[in-house]
Every structure is written in C-alpha cells, then in structure tokens.
Design a protein around this motif. Sequence first.
Motif, PDB file in Angstrom:
ATOM      1  N   GLY A 127       0.771  -1.226   0.000  1.00  0.00           N
ATOM      2  CA  GLY A 127       0.000   0.000   0.000  1.00  0.00           C
ATOM      3  C   GLY A 127       0.807   1.282   0.000  1.00  0.00           C
ATOM      4  N   GLY A 128       2.120   1.174   0.064  1.00  0.00           N
ATOM      5  CA  GLY A 128       2.939   2.368   0.032  1.00  0.00           C
ATOM      6  C   GLY A 128       2.909   3.037  -1.325  1.00  0.00           C
ATOM      7  N   GLY A 129       3.425   4.251  -1.368  1.00  0.00           N
ATOM      8  CA  GLY A 129       3.459   5.000  -2.605  1.00  0.00           C
ATOM      9  C   GLY A 129       3.869   6.431  -2.365  1.00  0.00           C
ATOM     10  N   SER A 130       3.692   7.245  -3.383  1.00  0.00           N
ATOM     11  CA  SER A 130       4.032   8.663  -3.328  1.00  0.00           C
ATOM     12  C   SER A 130       2.770   9.506  -3.400  1.00  0.00           C
ATOM     13  N   VAL A 131       2.655  10.461  -2.488  1.00  0.00           N
ATOM     14  CA  VAL A 131       1.497  11.338  -2.449  1.00  0.00           C
ATOM     15  C   VAL A 131       1.939  12.760  -2.143  1.00  0.00           C
ATOM     16  N   GLN A 132       1.064  13.697  -2.445  1.00  0.00           N
ATOM     17  CA  GLN A 132       1.284  15.079  -2.071  1.00  0.00           C
ATOM     18  C   GLN A 132       0.909  15.306  -0.616  1.00  0.00           C
ATOM     19  N   ALA A 133       1.518  16.290  -0.006  1.00  0.00           N
ATOM     20  CA  ALA A 133       1.159  16.652   1.359  1.00  0.00           C
ATOM     21  C   ALA A 133      -0.340  16.892   1.464  1.00  0.00           C
ATOM     22  N   GLY A 134      -0.929  16.382   2.524  1.00  0.00           N
ATOM     23  CA  GLY A 134      -2.361  16.482   2.716  1.00  0.00           C
ATOM     24  C   GLY A 134      -3.128  15.293   2.186  1.00  0.00           C
ATOM     25  N   GLY A 135      -2.463  14.434   1.439  1.00  0.00           N
ATOM     26  CA  GLY A 135      -3.103  13.270   0.878  1.00  0.00           C
ATOM     27  C   GLY A 135      -3.195  12.125   1.860  1.00  0.00           C
ATOM     28  N   SER A 136      -3.674  10.992   1.356  1.00  0.00           N
ATOM     29  CA  SER A 136      -3.898   9.822   2.195  1.00  0.00           C
ATOM     30  C   SER A 136      -3.353   8.566   1.548  1.00  0.00           C
ATOM     31  N   LEU A 137      -2.984   7.618   2.386  1.00  0.00           N
ATOM     32  CA  LEU A 137      -2.593   6.287   1.966  1.00  0.00           C
ATOM     33  C   LEU A 137      -3.118   5.292   2.986  1.00  0.00           C
ATOM     34  N   ARG A 138      -3.352   4.082   2.524  1.00  0.00           N
ATOM     35  CA  ARG A 138      -3.757   3.007   3.412  1.00  0.00           C
ATOM     36  C   ARG A 138      -2.790   1.848   3.258  1.00  0.00           C
ATOM     37  N   LEU A 139      -2.066   1.557   4.310  1.00  0.00           N
ATOM     38  CA  LEU A 139      -1.132   0.453   4.319  1.00  0.00           C
ATOM     39  C   LEU A 139      -1.806  -0.802   4.849  1.00  0.00           C
TER      40      LEU A 139
END
Length: 124
Positions: A8-20
């Motif tokens: 579930g990792g990755g690259s996002v912009q500040a303020g974004g979301s990820l789910r591991l």
Amino acid sequence: QVQLVESGGGSVQAGGSLRLSCAASGSTNLRKWLGWFRQAPGKGREGVAAINTVGGTTYYADSVKGRFTISQDNAKNTVYLQMNSLKPEDTAIYYCAADGLTFLPLHGSQYKYWGQGTQVTVSS
C-alpha cells in the motif's frame, strides 16, 4: 512462525492519504500484538501505531495521533494503517511487526517478527 507482508505504500502530495496493509500468517498466539513502525533516511526506527488483535486496544505516537488509524480485519488476518493529512515528515519506510506479548507497544524491541517494509513518500 509468523510471516508479515506490507503493501500500500506510494508517493502522495502533502495532505493526501494512503492506506497500508499488513497481511499476517502463522500462529495467532505469536502475533497478538501488531505494530507499525517507520524509519526515515538517517534516522532510527520510530513506533507509529499498535493494536492488540485480541482486545482491539490501540496505541499511537503523538506525532500521528488524530491523523493515522490502525485497524484490523480478523477474517483476512490483515492489519491496516490509514494515514490521512500526510506530511513530508511522514516520509519513511513503514514496517509492520508482530509479537505474542508486549508491555511497550510502540517500542520496536518488543517485537520479534517483521515485514520487509513499504515505502511512503510525501512531497510538498
């Protein structure tokens, strides 16, 4: 034995979301505690969140409290880390870890079993 696989990792912009996700297998007695840890370049390992998979009690580092949520799906033997309002300082390799007993859920020394990690990169 216990095997842990993060995804579930990755690259996002500040303020974004990820789910591991952390898929666990092996003896349930040896993975009653599941923790998420992270390590940024040049830094030591930091405890992020942990959960008692039997009772459901959760613990969070102050730096992520209110932004991250740890949860579990018993049917899938999977623990999740929902990360919202991500900041550049959250950039790190994130690891899940397991053990059968711990009194310090956010201390890596309490855990015997570790996944190989998943990269999270937050850009500004």
